[in-house]
Design a protein around this motif. Structure first.
Motif, short mmCIF file in Angstrom:
data_model
loop_
_atom_site.label_atom_id
_atom_site.label_comp_id
_atom_site.label_asym_id
_atom_site.label_seq_id
_atom_site.Cartn_x
_atom_site.Cartn_y
_atom_site.Cartn_z
N GLU A 1 0.73 -1.31 -0.18
CA GLU A 1 0.10 0.11 -0.07
C GLU A 1 0.84 1.28 -0.06
O GLU A 1 0.67 2.16 -0.89
CB GLU A 1 -0.96 0.01 1.19
N GLU A 2 1.84 1.29 0.82
CA GLU A 2 2.59 2.55 1.25
C GLU A 2 3.59 2.76 -0.11
O GLU A 2 3.83 3.98 -0.74
CB GLU A 2 3.84 2.31 2.24
N ALA A 3 4.00 1.66 -0.89
CA ALA A 3 4.86 1.85 -2.16
C ALA A 3 3.81 2.28 -3.22
O ALA A 3 4.16 3.21 -3.96
CB ALA A 3 5.32 0.52 -2.64
N CYS A 4 2.60 1.81 -3.50
CA CYS A 4 1.84 2.42 -4.29
C CYS A 4 1.30 3.53 -4.20
O CYS A 4 1.50 4.60 -4.98
CB CYS A 4 0.58 1.28 -4.44
N ARG A 5 1.11 4.11 -2.82
CA ARG A 5 0.84 5.31 -2.59
C ARG A 5 1.84 6.32 -3.02
O ARG A 5 1.80 7.60 -3.53
CB ARG A 5 0.31 5.40 -0.98
N GLU B 1 -4.08 -11.08 -5.91
CA GLU B 1 -5.35 -10.22 -6.10
C GLU B 1 -5.30 -9.15 -5.29
O GLU B 1 -5.73 -8.10 -5.90
CB GLU B 1 -6.57 -11.19 -5.84
N ARG B 2 -4.68 -9.09 -4.20
CA ARG B 2 -4.54 -7.94 -3.50
C ARG B 2 -3.61 -6.95 -4.19
O ARG B 2 -3.81 -5.63 -3.95
CB ARG B 2 -3.82 -8.41 -1.96
N LEU B 3 -2.50 -7.66 -4.71
CA LEU B 3 -1.45 -6.54 -5.46
C LEU B 3 -2.29 -5.76 -6.51
O LEU B 3 -2.29 -4.63 -6.62
CB LEU B 3 -0.43 -7.36 -6.14
N HIS B 4 -3.11 -6.65 -7.31
CA HIS B 4 -3.92 -5.83 -8.53
C HIS B 4 -4.94 -4.98 -8.14
O HIS B 4 -4.87 -3.77 -8.31
CB HIS B 4 -4.98 -6.78 -9.05
N GLN B 5 -5.61 -5.26 -6.70
CA GLN B 5 -6.48 -4.18 -6.08
C GLN B 5 -5.82 -2.95 -5.61
O GLN B 5 -6.17 -1.83 -5.77
CB GLN B 5 -7.09 -4.87 -5.16
N CYS B 6 -4.43 -3.26 -5.14
CA CYS B 6 -3.88 -2.08 -4.79
C CYS B 6 -3.47 -1.05 -5.66
O CYS B 6 -3.60 0.05 -5.80
CB CYS B 6 -2.70 -2.56 -3.87
N LEU B 7 -2.81 -1.67 -6.79
CA LEU B 7 -2.54 -0.74 -8.09
C LEU B 7 -3.89 -0.09 -8.49
O LEU B 7 -3.72 1.13 -8.91
CB LEU B 7 -1.86 -1.67 -9.09
N ALA B 8 -4.81 -0.78 -8.47
CA ALA B 8 -6.22 -0.12 -9.26
C ALA B 8 -6.61 0.92 -8.22
O ALA B 8 -6.98 1.88 -8.64
CB ALA B 8 -7.24 -1.17 -9.08
N ARG B 9 -6.38 0.90 -6.96
CA ARG B 9 -6.83 1.89 -5.98
C ARG B 9 -6.19 3.35 -6.17
O ARG B 9 -6.56 4.32 -6.08
CB ARG B 9 -6.74 1.63 -4.41
N GLY C 1 -4.46 3.92 -9.02
CA GLY C 1 -4.53 4.28 -10.52
C GLY C 1 -3.18 4.06 -11.32
O GLY C 1 -2.71 4.68 -12.04
N LEU C 2 -2.33 2.92 -10.92
CA LEU C 2 -0.89 2.79 -11.28
C LEU C 2 -1.23 1.53 -12.35
O LEU C 2 -1.97 0.42 -12.28
CB LEU C 2 -0.04 1.88 -10.10
N GLY C 3 -0.22 1.31 -13.18
CA GLY C 3 -0.15 0.39 -14.36
C GLY C 3 0.84 -0.76 -13.65
O GLY C 3 1.89 -0.42 -12.83
N PRO C 4 0.91 -1.81 -14.41
CA PRO C 4 1.69 -2.92 -14.07
C PRO C 4 3.23 -2.73 -14.14
O PRO C 4 4.06 -3.53 -13.45
CB PRO C 4 1.31 -4.11 -14.83
N ARG C 5 3.41 -1.71 -15.00
CA ARG C 5 5.12 -1.45 -15.21
C ARG C 5 5.45 -0.66 -14.07
O ARG C 5 6.59 -0.21 -14.12
CB ARG C 5 5.45 -1.07 -16.58
#
Length: 607
Positions: A416-420, A451-459, A461-465
């Protein structure tokens, strides 16, 4: 005839006296007398039918000499004698055990002569076969103080209740499957043995045994096969016991054995080797031979404890350490193991509070181009800085988190923190390709981790790269089909997947073909020693060659000086990570570096 006469005399106690009926209606016709007689006969029949219909209430009648005058069907079922066999027989000859014979005779006489009643109580009376029958016996004396007293015994069969009690007692003291003592019974028995051991001044060894990966056997083959294995193992363990030794099944796949008279480690090791030898023979399960192993913990009396509970706990501690070392390992208990366990428990409690108290942060270490020195990516590294006390090393608290199960909460927080942070830098216009996060083997055991990783990116607005993951090679080697499928899904979505600490795991390269890997990170130990160690240099060159031939990005970790950097460039590594360029930095400092607000020469930024 004798039986009928006696029964009539007994039932006369409840009769409506014909004489009283006649006196009351002396002016009535003979019809009244006949009506009373019929009522009496009907009452007698109903009462007799009641006695005969009671399935587990045995009723016997005895005269003043204790000879049977009445014997209902329930008495036949309870004691085995038919009415014909019993009538006229003596009470003490039929159903009274020899050790009770004289007492029963005297009690009967005392009731007849002195009016001292025989109390109702639970007894064990004698069956025709000689076996004892548990009953609750109640006694009634009719026509007391006459020349013809009659004693009736009403016996309730307690066999079912006694059997249920025995089964309940067994269930509370023994294991249903293996018939071994359970923990509570074992502790009681062991404390009793320790009293004798203490008096005699001899030692005792306690061995705690835990079947490795037993849950996988249950999951793969079913609980019936697992139970079959436990029963067979119990049989084998019994074969190595002396008459003075103890054995218990403490839980699903855990056994504990006590060996009085053993104190020296070399003697105990002989016993341990014998127990380990039991696992060398395969177990026949589902028509196939399967080999299993067990982790073993050992503690000694009096060195490692004075009572049963303390010894079991310490042997358990040693067993848990053995499990961490791999299948089939053996560990003896030493005090530092317990001290370490206490310390880890306290650290786990503090770590949980740290998660709630915002004491955790992410630092970021850049990965730079080996040629240009330009920052390409960041690796997110978890840091714990308690409000009170010194910073805790990730090497310490990550291990505690994995053992305590907190690794899942930590992993979610890092994700969560890295994505934020990545989203914040994107919105601020900071140029950066991606942030890589580490995922442990314990995290991958969680079914919904991807699944949690995908959801975190979606929250965010990040892409897989924009977010990559790093896994150690041991995690990949031990991964199952579910994990493999999840990683391939990430790969096809465009995620970058790196193998961290490459070269330190098991010597297998097959996972480079099987797993969707995009990068290899060569462990710092090779980088550190390569300038002066030809073997390390050869391994690095081979890794770069294999990586590039497979189309993988190759990263050198732990580059700290110019000589190492020159060697890395010579071998044509793609990226470099290490103190020579940047130490891990807090987010604010990392942002200043990424924005070019900090101008530095290599090695100046120390975080």
């Amino acid at each position: 005839m004798f039986r009928e006469q006696c029964l009539r005399r007994w039932l006369s106690r409840w009769r409506v006296k014909p004489s009283a009926a006649v006196a009351a209606g002396s002016a009535e016709s003979d019809d009244a007398v006949e009506r009373v007689r019929r009522q009496y006969l009907e009452s007698e029949q109903r009462f007799r039918a009641l006695l005969e219909s009671l399935p587990k209430v045995a009723v016997q009648g005895y005269d003043r000499d204790r000879r049977v005058i009445y014997w209902n069907a329930a008495s036949t079922r309870l004691y085995g004698y038919t009415a014909e066999e019993a009538l006229g027989g003596l009470l003490e000859d039929l159903i009274i055990p020899d050790f009770m014979r004289e007492g029963v005779v005297q009690a009967h006489r005392a009731w007849i002569r002195q009016g001292i009643e025989i109390p109702a109580e639970e007894l064990e009376l004698k069956h025709k076969s000689g076996e004892l029958v548990p009953v609750f016996s109640h006694h009634v004396m009719l026509k007391e103080h006459t020349d013809d007293p009659l004693m009736f015994c009403v016996d309730v069969d307690l066999s079912d209740q006694k059997q249920a009690h025995r089964e309940l007692e067994f269930a509370t003291r023994f294991d249903r499957l293996t018939k071994l003592p359970n923990r509570q019974t074992f502790e009681t028995d062991l404390d009793h043995v320790l009293e004798g051991v203490r008096r005699r001044g001899i030692g005792l060894a306690l061995i705690y045994l835990d079947i490795d990966r037993f849950v996988e056997i249950n999951d793969a083959l079913g609980y019936e096969q697992g139970d079959q294995l436990l029963v067979e193992l119990t049989r084998r363990l019994r074969d190595v016991l002396r008459s003075t030794d103890l054995l218990s099944r403490l839980s699903s796949d855990e056994f504990v054995l006590a060996f009085p008279g053993l104190r020296r480690e070399e003697d105990v090791l002989q016993v341990v080797n014998k127990i380990q030898g039991l696992f060398k023979l395969p177990f026949g399960l589902e028509g196939h031979e399967r080999r299993i192993s067990a982790s073993i913990g050992v503690c000694l009396f009096p060195d490692n404890g004075s009572g049963a509970r303390e010894l079991i706990r310490n042997a358990d501690v040693a067993k848990n350490r053995a499990k961490l070392e791999g299948r089939g390992s053996v560990r003896f208990f030493y005090q530092h193991l317990h001290d370490e366990l206490v310390r880890e428990h306290r650290m786990a409690e503090n770590l949980e509070r740290a998660l709630d108290g915002h004491e955790l942060t992410l630092h970021y270490q850049p990965q730079v181009s080996a040629i240009s020195g330009r920052i390409e990516n960041l690796e997110a590294l978890l840091r714990w800085e308690p409000r009170e006390g010194p910073t805790v090393s990730p090497h310490e608290f990550i291990r505690v988190a994995e053992r305590s199960g907190l690794i899942h909460r930590l992993g979610d927080w890092v994700m969560e923190e890295a994505c934020r942070q990545r989203a914040q830098w994107r919105d601020a216009g900071v140029l950066l390709e991606r942030i890589d996060i580490n995922i442990s083997g314990r995290q991958l055991s969680r079914p919904d981790v991807f699944e949690r990783l995908h959801q975190c990116l979606a929250r965010h607005g990040l892409g897989p790269r924009e977010i990559g993951i790093e896994l150690t090679e041991n995690v990949l080697i031990e991964a199952d089909g579910r994990i493999l499928e999840g990683l391939w899904e990430l790969y096809h979505c465009g995620f970058r997947i790196a193998i961290d600490d490459f070269g330190t795991g098991y010597s297998s390269l097959s996972y480079l073909k099987r797993f969707p890997v995009t990068a290899l990170k060569i462990d710092r130990t090779f980088v550190r020693d390569a300038p002066g160690e030809p073997k390390d240099r050869a391994i690095m060159e081979a890794a770069v060659f294999i990586g590039h031939r497979l189309g993988l990005e190759v990263v050198a970790e732990g580059v700290e000086d110019q000589r190492q950097l020159e060697l890395i460039r010579e071998m044509k590594f793609d990226l470099v990570q290490g103190y020579y360029f940047y130490r891990p930095m807090p987010a604010a400092m990392t942002e200043r570096v990424l924005l070019g607000l900090v101008v530095s020469s290599p090695g100046d930024l120390q975080g």
